[in-house]
Design a protein around this motif. Structure first.
Motif, PDB file in Angstrom:
ATOM      1  N   GLU A 133      40.131  69.711 -42.015  1.00 43.63           N
ATOM      2  CA  GLU A 133      39.447  70.364 -40.899  1.00 43.63           C
ATOM      3  C   GLU A 133      37.937  70.084 -40.979  1.00 43.63           C
ATOM      4  N   GLY A 134      37.383  69.688 -39.825  1.00 36.22           N
ATOM      5  CA  GLY A 134      35.965  69.337 -39.763  1.00 36.22           C
ATOM      6  C   GLY A 134      35.687  67.870 -40.059  1.00 36.22           C
ATOM      7  N   PHE A 135      36.760  67.098 -40.420  1.00 35.81           N
ATOM      8  CA  PHE A 135      36.558  65.677 -40.760  1.00 35.81           C
ATOM      9  C   PHE A 135      37.301  64.731 -39.822  1.00 35.81           C
ATOM     10  N   LEU A 136      37.880  65.265 -38.778  1.00 28.75           N
ATOM     11  CA  LEU A 136      38.447  64.394 -37.735  1.00 28.75           C
ATOM     12  C   LEU A 136      37.406  64.335 -36.616  1.00 28.75           C
ATOM     13  N   PHE A 137      36.420  63.504 -36.826  1.00 24.02           N
ATOM     14  CA  PHE A 137      35.199  63.533 -36.016  1.00 24.02           C
ATOM     15  C   PHE A 137      35.482  63.244 -34.542  1.00 24.02           C
ATOM     16  N   PRO A 138      34.911  64.057 -33.646  1.00 23.37           N
ATOM     17  CA  PRO A 138      35.124  63.846 -32.207  1.00 23.37           C
ATOM     18  C   PRO A 138      34.528  62.517 -31.742  1.00 23.37           C
ATOM     19  N   SER A 139      35.403  61.666 -31.231  1.00 23.35           N
ATOM     20  CA  SER A 139      34.954  60.363 -30.753  1.00 23.35           C
ATOM     21  C   SER A 139      36.120  59.682 -30.062  1.00 23.35           C
ATOM     22  N   SER A 140      35.943  58.411 -29.781  1.00 22.59           N
ATOM     23  CA  SER A 140      36.980  57.592 -29.146  1.00 22.59           C
ATOM     24  C   SER A 140      37.533  56.616 -30.175  1.00 22.59           C
ATOM     25  N   TYR A 141      38.865  56.614 -30.295  1.00 22.64           N
ATOM     26  CA  TYR A 141      39.508  55.799 -31.320  1.00 22.64           C
ATOM     27  C   TYR A 141      40.550  54.865 -30.697  1.00 22.64           C
ATOM     28  N   ALA A 142      40.611  53.670 -31.249  1.00 18.64           N
ATOM     29  CA  ALA A 142      41.608  52.699 -30.804  1.00 18.64           C
ATOM     30  C   ALA A 142      42.916  52.986 -31.521  1.00 18.64           C
ATOM     31  N   VAL A 143      43.779  53.689 -30.833  1.00 23.76           N
ATOM     32  CA  VAL A 143      45.062  54.071 -31.410  1.00 23.76           C
ATOM     33  C   VAL A 143      46.159  53.583 -30.467  1.00 23.76           C
ATOM     34  N   ALA A 144      47.102  52.854 -31.020  1.00 31.18           N
ATOM     35  CA  ALA A 144      48.184  52.314 -30.196  1.00 31.18           C
ATOM     36  C   ALA A 144      49.489  52.384 -30.980  1.00 31.18           C
ATOM     37  N   LYS A 145      50.546  52.254 -30.239  1.00 29.87           N
ATOM     38  CA  LYS A 145      51.876  52.313 -30.832  1.00 29.87           C
ATOM     39  C   LYS A 145      52.015  51.215 -31.882  1.00 29.87           C
ATOM     40  N   GLY A 146      52.622  51.587 -32.998  1.00 30.15           N
ATOM     41  CA  GLY A 146      52.809  50.646 -34.087  1.00 30.15           C
ATOM     42  C   GLY A 146      51.909  50.935 -35.276  1.00 30.15           C
ATOM     43  N   ASP A 157      33.236  50.935 -28.485  1.00 29.05           N
ATOM     44  CA  ASP A 157      34.461  50.506 -29.157  1.00 29.05           C
ATOM     45  C   ASP A 157      35.636  51.321 -28.631  1.00 29.05           C
ATOM     46  N   GLY A 158      36.797  50.797 -28.837  1.00 28.74           N
ATOM     47  CA  GLY A 158      37.990  51.490 -28.361  1.00 28.74           C
ATOM     48  C   GLY A 158      39.018  50.526 -27.820  1.00 28.74           C
ATOM     49  N   VAL A 159      40.005  51.089 -27.158  1.00 25.84           N
ATOM     50  CA  VAL A 159      41.109  50.320 -26.589  1.00 25.84           C
ATOM     51  C   VAL A 159      40.914  50.244 -25.077  1.00 25.84           C
ATOM     52  N   TYR A 160      41.026  49.009 -24.559  1.00 22.13           N
ATOM     53  CA  TYR A 160      40.839  48.772 -23.127  1.00 22.13           C
ATOM     54  C   TYR A 160      42.067  48.058 -22.569  1.00 22.13           C
ATOM     55  N   THR A 161      42.416  48.447 -21.345  1.00 20.59           N
ATOM     56  CA  THR A 161      43.482  47.763 -20.628  1.00 20.59           C
ATOM     57  C   THR A 161      42.834  46.850 -19.594  1.00 20.59           C
ATOM     58  N   LEU A 162      42.930  45.532 -19.829  1.00 13.91           N
ATOM     59  CA  LEU A 162      42.286  44.537 -18.969  1.00 13.91           C
ATOM     60  C   LEU A 162      43.341  43.557 -18.476  1.00 13.91           C
ATOM     61  N   GLN A 163      42.879  42.527 -17.764  1.00 12.73           N
ATOM     62  CA  GLN A 163      43.764  41.472 -17.291  1.00 12.73           C
ATOM     63  C   GLN A 163      43.306  40.126 -17.877  1.00 12.73           C
ATOM     64  N   LYS A 164      44.228  39.212 -17.931  1.00 13.61           N
ATOM     65  CA  LYS A 164      43.899  37.882 -18.408  1.00 13.61           C
ATOM     66  C   LYS A 164      43.190  37.071 -17.313  1.00 13.61           C
ATOM     67  N   GLU A 165      42.383  36.125 -17.755  1.00 17.33           N
ATOM     68  CA  GLU A 165      41.665  35.183 -16.890  1.00 17.33           C
ATOM     69  C   GLU A 165      40.769  35.920 -15.884  1.00 17.33           C
ATOM     70  N   MET A 166      39.993  36.832 -16.413  1.00 17.56           N
ATOM     71  CA  MET A 166      39.016  37.537 -15.581  1.00 17.56           C
ATOM     72  C   MET A 166      37.666  36.839 -15.691  1.00 17.56           C
ATOM     73  N   SER A 167      36.896  36.908 -14.629  1.00 23.05           N
ATOM     74  CA  SER A 167      35.518  36.447 -14.734  1.00 23.05           C
ATOM     75  C   SER A 167      34.773  37.387 -15.670  1.00 23.05           C
ATOM     76  N   ALA A 168      33.741  36.892 -16.314  1.00 21.29           N
ATOM     77  CA  ALA A 168      33.014  37.706 -17.278  1.00 21.29           C
ATOM     78  C   ALA A 168      32.413  38.941 -16.623  1.00 21.29           C
ATOM     79  N   ALA A 169      31.881  38.779 -15.408  1.00 16.11           N
ATOM     80  CA  ALA A 169      31.282  39.917 -14.705  1.00 16.11           C
ATOM     81  C   ALA A 169      32.336  40.979 -14.392  1.00 16.11           C
ATOM     82  N   SER A 170      33.540  40.555 -13.982  1.00 12.85           N
ATOM     83  CA  SER A 170      34.609  41.516 -13.693  1.00 12.85           C
ATOM     84  C   SER A 170      35.053  42.253 -14.947  1.00 12.85           C
ATOM     85  N   ALA A 171      35.086  41.541 -16.076  1.00 11.37           N
ATOM     86  CA  ALA A 171      35.493  42.185 -17.329  1.00 11.37           C
ATOM     87  C   ALA A 171      34.482  43.248 -17.745  1.00 11.37           C
TER      88      ALA A 171
END
Length: 579
Positions: free
Chosen positions: A394-407, A313-327
């Protein structure tokens, strides 16, 4: 004789019938001998009304005891003539004449041949059906003269073929009385109000759409045409639906999934994959954002890639109209990751700064939210109301990858991290295992894990570091007298990460987080431990480790069981620093 062969037929005609004795039937009735009683002359009965059998003419039924008529055998021969009844209803029995019966002769068709006595009441040879003059100036009744009467019978030789019945006026198709017409095709409701009337009480014409309804031929034709159009539309729509779903079923089972070609059209798009999303969930997000053409294509490409299951899970920067294998390939590459990464052991103060930067908000915004709204961010009950805690999160901001974006709002990001940490601690059953380790509760277990994470240099050191902590906390500890003496706790209270700390500085600071001057654990965690540190806190070694020293000052940590061994490690560290 009947028309179909020999045998007795119906009752013979009355002698007064003008057609009695018709010679056109293949011979004359042999009644002359029977009529020639009283001197051979025909017997007349003046002013005597005609009497008929049953309901002929009058509709009255007379018993056979009231009147009598001449009797005939099956060949038309009179054998017992009787005197007709007089008007005064007195019976006069005429003398019966017994005649010797003649044996009739028949032709090859079964009709009698030979001659018979002339019927005195029969018509002339020119017109065998002509009426005889009425006796004594009277008038004789015409039995076939009424307009509604049936035409007089004719002998078989003179019969004409029955004219064909003219066809009824042309109407539209009629299903027949046994088929009936549905109200939908017959048009409208039953306007005569006889829906409840049984069919057998209606006329044939009504059941078949006759009567007044036959008169509306054009209207019925229009209704029939509309009904046919509706039927065609229904069947056509059904056929189209079956064809469409059949094609979809074939494509789903046997056809290849729709897919784009290439690595995209150059238009970038940011995609957020929620936590716990599987292949289909990820494919649905990508299809919605226009990255892939179909979910099935992405699922197939992910299954075909050996590392496809590693997409997180997370935030990904991709392109539109990609083949499934490329994505799939791009999502497995670090180049596509646009998530906020929280490293293991990072303190909350550093995490707040990372969130501010990602949300593009003023520096200190997230820290202020954490300080003022920490009770609304989802902490478990056992993580609140602890004294002298510098940061309750403290101790509850668990180390991981989070989807965080402007807004996004800072509190939403913090709430997501707290939820992830709480879920992790519950899955490890911290509340139960804390007591088995000699701790007062899960809050202290999280604190131990944070110390292991801060003091350990490598994951191989974590379990030994965990044993050092538990051994120093024991009441029987005479080496350090239950003092941890960790530099990490002193650095935490000062918000620094220094290695060279003077002894005078340490001994002069009475802060509860200073484990050099205070026994036991600090008031709370000093960072956010990762998975390995948590596991080490739950399963420490049992080797008797009491001391440790980072002999190279950076990555290498060595452990000792006695104070003498510890001193040798300190000398080694000083030598590496040039002291």
């Amino acid at each position: 004789m009947t028309e179909y062969g020999r045998g007795p037929g119906s009752e013979p005609w009355h002698p007064d019938d003008p057609l009695y004795g018709d010679g056109g039937w293949g011979g004359q009735q042999a009644a002359q001998q029977a009529q020639q009683s009283y001197g051979g002359q025909p017997q007349y009965h003046p002013q005597q009304p005609q009497q008929q059998y049953g309901d002929w003419g009058t509709g009255e039924q007379h018993g056979y005891g009231d009147q009598s008529y001449p009797q005939y055998d099956e060949y038309g021969q009179q054998y017992a003539p009787q005197q007709p009844q007089q008007p005064q209803h007195q019976q006069h029995q005429a003398p019966q004449q017994h005649h010797q019966r003649q044996q009739p002769q028949y032709d090859q068709n079964g009709w009698p041949t030979g001659s018979y006595p002339q019927d005195p009441y029969a018509g002339g040879p020119q017109d065998p059906y002509a009426q005889q003059p009425a006796p004594y100036g009277g008038e004789q009744s015409d039995y076939y003269g009424a307009p509604e009467a049936y035409p007089p019978p004719e002998p078989p030789g003179r019969r004409r073929p029955e004219p064909e019945r003219e066809p009824e006026p042309g109407t539209d198709w009629d299903p027949g009385p046994d088929q009936g017409e549905h109200a939908f095709f017959a048009g409208g409701d039953d306007e005569d109000g006889r829906d409840g009337e049984p069919d057998d009480r209606r006329g044939r014409g009504e059941r078949r759409g006759g009567g007044d309804r036959r008169g509306g031929g054009k209207e019925k034709k229009r209704r029939s045409g509309l009904a046919c159009l509706v039927v065609v539309a229904v069947f056509g729509g059904g056929l189209a639906g079956v064809s469409y779903f059949g094609y979809q079923f074939y494509q789903d089972r046997f056809g290849s999934a729709p897919d784009f070609a290439g690595s995209g059209n150059g238009e970038q798009v940011t995609v957020t994959i929620p936590k716990g999303s599987g292949g289909y969930a990820i494919g649905q997000v990508l299809k919605k954002m226009g990255v892939v053409k179909s979910v099935d294509a992405f699922v197939a490409a992910q299954a075909a890639n050996p590392d496809g299951k590693n997409i997180q899970d997370g935030v990904y920067t991709l392109q539109k109209e990609m083949s499934a294998a490329s994505a799939v390939e791009l999502m497995l590459s670090p180049k596509s990751r646009d998530n906020l990464i929280i490293a293991e052991g990072k303190r909350n103060a550093a995490v707040y700064e990372l969130i501010d930067a990602r949300l593009e908000v003023e520096k200190g915004t997230t820290a202020k939210v954490a300080e003022t709204r920490w009770k609304t961010l989802g902490l478990p009950d056992w993580a609140v109301n602890h004294p002298n805690v510098k940061d309750p999160l403290e101790g509850f901001l668990f180390p991981s990858s989070y989807a965080v974006a402007k807004g996004q709002k800072p509190e939403d990001v913090l709430r997501q991290m707290v939820a992830r940490a709480t879920e992790k601690y519950e899955s490890l059953d911290f509340e139960t295992k804390a007591k088995s380790l000699g701790l007062e509760g899960p809050w202290e277990l999280v604190t131990v894990a944070s110390l292991v994470q801060a003091e350990g240099k490598t994951h191989d050191d974590f379990r030994k570091m965990s044993e050092v902590i538990y051994n120093r906390l024991k009441p029987t500890n005479t080496e350090t007298n239950q003092k941890l003496q960790f530099d990490s706790t002193f650095n935490y209270l000062l918000g620094q990460s220094e290695i060279d700390i003077s002894e005078s500085e340490i001994n002069s600071n009475p802060d509860p987080y200073n484990t050099y001057t205070n026994k036991g654990l600090p008031p709370g965690p000093i960072g956010n431990p990762g998975d390995d540190a948590l596991q080490a806190a739950l399963k420490p070694t049992r080797d008797g480790w009491m001391y440790f020293v980072a002999t190279d000052g950076m990555d290498k940590t060595e452990f000792a069981k006695t104070i003498a061994e510890h001193q040798r490690l300190v000398d080694k560290f000083n030598a590496s620093r040039g002291n």
